[in-house]
Design an enzyme around this catalytic site. Structure first.
Site, PDB file in Angstrom:
ATOM      1  CG  ASP A  22      -1.633  -1.152   1.590  1.00 19.85           C
ATOM      2  OD1 ASP A  22      -1.583  -2.115   0.825  1.00 19.85           O
ATOM      3  OD2 ASP A  22      -2.290  -1.155   2.645  1.00 19.85           O
ATOM      4  CB  SER A  80      -1.800   0.942   5.623  1.00 20.51           C
ATOM      5  OG  SER A  80      -1.119   0.253   4.606  1.00 20.51           O
ATOM      6  CD  GLU A 198      -7.070  -5.142   3.993  1.00 20.93           C
ATOM      7  OE1 GLU A 198      -6.504  -5.870   4.814  1.00 20.93           O
ATOM      8  OE2 GLU A 198      -6.766  -5.130   2.790  1.00 20.93           O
TER       9      GLU A 198
HETATM   10  C1  FRU Z   1      -3.981  -3.598   2.726  1.00 14.81           C
HETATM   11  C2  FRU Z   1      -3.345  -4.039   4.044  1.00 14.81           C
HETATM   12  C3  FRU Z   1      -3.711  -3.065   5.142  1.00 14.81           C
HETATM   13  C4  FRU Z   1      -2.593  -3.246   6.109  1.00 14.81           C
HETATM   14  C5  FRU Z   1      -1.419  -3.466   5.201  1.00 14.81           C
HETATM   15  C6  FRU Z   1      -0.369  -4.394   5.752  1.00 14.81           C
HETATM   16  O1  FRU Z   1      -3.341  -4.083   1.598  1.00 14.81           O
HETATM   17  O2  FRU Z   1      -3.755  -5.352   4.358  1.00 14.81           O
HETATM   18  O3  FRU Z   1      -4.987  -3.265   5.712  1.00 14.81           O
HETATM   19  O4  FRU Z   1      -2.425  -2.144   6.952  1.00 14.81           O
HETATM   20  O5  FRU Z   1      -1.932  -3.992   3.998  1.00 14.81           O
HETATM   21  O6  FRU Z   1       0.766  -4.417   4.917  1.00 14.81           O
END
Ligand code: FRU
Length: 523
Positions: A22, A80, A198
């Protein structure tokens, strides 16, 4: 040399080595665009999450910086989140001597085996971050993550959106100082739920055209994974009102930002100059991201996108405002024109040699003359093939009813696709606007029944743009009314080398074509 591998995109951001997911902490500060990102510095698969960091002056040319935020303990991850500018030093983190627009506060999720809690870190120089150790929001639970904060002018306080991932909720909190937070509302159980929510993002977008031209309106985006209609990861959004405490969607229609499979964890930039909205997404999909055949890195960020809202006809299956999503200022990229038509006659089929570094901007306008009885064979397409001519990726518009745009990667990289059933061959999206371009001028208007069949009435024009960059294609119809993003992986170290523009059944006309080779941002 770095960044020269055959599958390495040349105008997209990717880390030098190892795994990225992300985009995080997108913020504009002191003339600089910051891009932080989920990063595993030790392996080329997801895990061991840190915040990687890069900066740019134009959203295209990136400079890699040291890791910004790292976990303190083995088994912990810096998940994230985003970043804001604390102009008025509400946190008390900054010396009065720090210029106001350099007061960056990052807001992230600390992931441990037993909890997900929300934390702050701050920087006065845009490079080095200091953690504020206590959790500022905690609910004694896992599956609670991905803060997106902003200073809310409506209520003169900080607001943060967080995902209650497996309760399918977005919870909003408010705070005067980013340290003490109070829950103010929830947005729960709208649209497609999938497995979990997310990366929520609540942000303002200017309306383009129509009665509200220039007005800023609110958009809430939520990433869902897995559970996308096309499989795996996708982003849906709502347009609505934010009253300082609560987001109310205009309707409960499901809208997706991208019709293909590689556009996830969408996030907008805080503090963008002017009344503009810019955003980026991770151009990958959790269904196959850990096994894609790129080395020594995995994943790229999408092209930076400029967003606006546009009205289109109300119809039972759609709402009345959609997010328009097109590449931000591509002219920041140097390049060379490979083909440019002049005049508006029918160019018929065209073949253009794609010379350069593997990154190309291809823009065509197709015309469907009045009185044409279009069918699903009425196709205008781009076929981009490898130097050995054995592999290709295709995109096009198909002018039946409905009129659609598609990306077809079934003939690209057969060895990867053969082992990966989730690496969907072909994806399509409905073209909903009236397609009517004359001299690049788009006229918005109601979509008449069977508009795209054009059996009566007037000529229809439709614009198709593809930005191709070694192992990714991003497609935009009518300057971003519809967008699709797909990665593809040619075998045998091949790169995009030839373009064929074809007219399916000769009912369409190709009336303009421009092909530009784009210079590498890494050179
Ligand atoms: C989304 C996610 C988020 C998390 C991050 C972990 O792709 O699953 O929810 O914070 O990636 O790398």
């Amino acid at each position: 040399p770095l960044y020269t591998e055959p599958l390495r995109p040349q105008i997209h951001f990717s880390p030098t080595v190892n795994f990225m997911n992300d985009p995080n902490g997108l913020v504009y500060s002191n003339g600089t665009w910051h891009l932080f990102y989920q990063y595993n510095p030790t392996q080329n698969v997801a895990g061991n999450q840190h915040w990687g960091h890069a900066v740019s002056k134009d959203l295209y040319h990136w400079e890699n910086l040291p890791i910004a935020i790292a976990p303190e303990e083995e088994g912990h991850g810096i998940f994230s989140g985003n970043a804001v500018i604390d102009f008025e030093n509400t946190t008390g983190f900054f010396d009065e001597s720090t210029p106001k627009d350099q007061r960056i506060v990052a807001f992230y999720t600390l992931n441990t085996p037993t909890s997900q809690t929300q934390h702050l870190a701050y920087s006065s120089d845009g490079v080095n971050f200091t953690k504020y150790p206590p959790a500022v929001i905690s609910r004694n639970q896992t599956q609670f993550r991905d803060p997106k904060a902003f200073w809310d002018e409506t209520s003169s306080r900080w607001i943060v959106a967080l995902a209650l991932s497996q309760e399918f909720g977005i919870v909003f909190y408010s705070s005067p100082n980013m340290k003490d937070w109070t829950e103010v509302s929830r947005f729960q159980s709208y649209g497609i739920l999938g497995y979990q929510y997310e990366c929520p993002d609540l942000f303002q977008v200017p309306v383009e055209g129509g009665p509200d031209d220039g007005k800023m309106m609110w958009v809430l985006a939520i990433s869902i994974n897995p559970g996308a209609p096309v499989g795996g990861s996708f982003v849906q959004y709502w347009v609505g009102d934010w009253d300082g405490s609560k987001f109310t969607p205009r309707d409960n229609a499901v809208r997706t930002m991208d019709f293909s499979k590689d556009f996830y964890a969408f996030s907008s930039w805080n503090n963008s100059p002017g009344k503009k909205a810019y955003a980026v997404a991770w151009a990958s999909n959790w269904q196959y991201t850990n096994v894609v055949p790129t080395t020594p890195f995995r994943s790229i960020q999408s092209l930076p996108r400029e967003l606006t809202l546009k009205y289109y006809r109300p119809a039972p299956q759609f709402g009345d405002l959609i997010l328009n999503n097109k590449p931000a200022n591509l002219s920041a990229l140097g390049g060379q024109t490979l083909y440019r038509s002049n005049g508006t006659g029918n160019l018929g089929n065209q073949t253009v040699a794609l010379t350069g570094e593997g990154a190309f901007n291809i823009v065509a306008t197709f015309k469907l003359p009045a009185g044409t009885n279009a069918t699903y064979n009425t196709i205008g397409s781009f076929e981009i093939s490898s130097g050995d001519g054995q592999q290709s990726v295709k995109t096009g518009i198909q002018m039946g009813e409905p009129a659609v745009a598609f990306i077809d990667r079934r003939a690209a990289g057969p060895s990867f696709a053969a082992d990966n059933p989730f690496f969907t061959d072909k994806t399509s999206g409905i073209i909903r606007y009236e397609a009517n371009y004359t001299s690049e001028q788009h006229i918005l208007g109601p979509l008449p029944p069977s508009a795209h069949l054009s059996t009566t009435g007037r000529d229809q024009y439709i614009k198709l743009q593809a930005v191709v960059d070694r192992s990714v294609i991003e497609v935009f119809v009518n300057d971003g009314e519809l967008a699709g993003t797909s990665v593809f992986f040619f075998d045998n170290d091949q790169t995009p080398s030839q373009l064929k523009v074809s007219i399916g059944d000769d009912k369409l006309e190709l009336v303009s074509l421009r092909v530009r080779a784009l210079d590498s941002i890494w050179a």
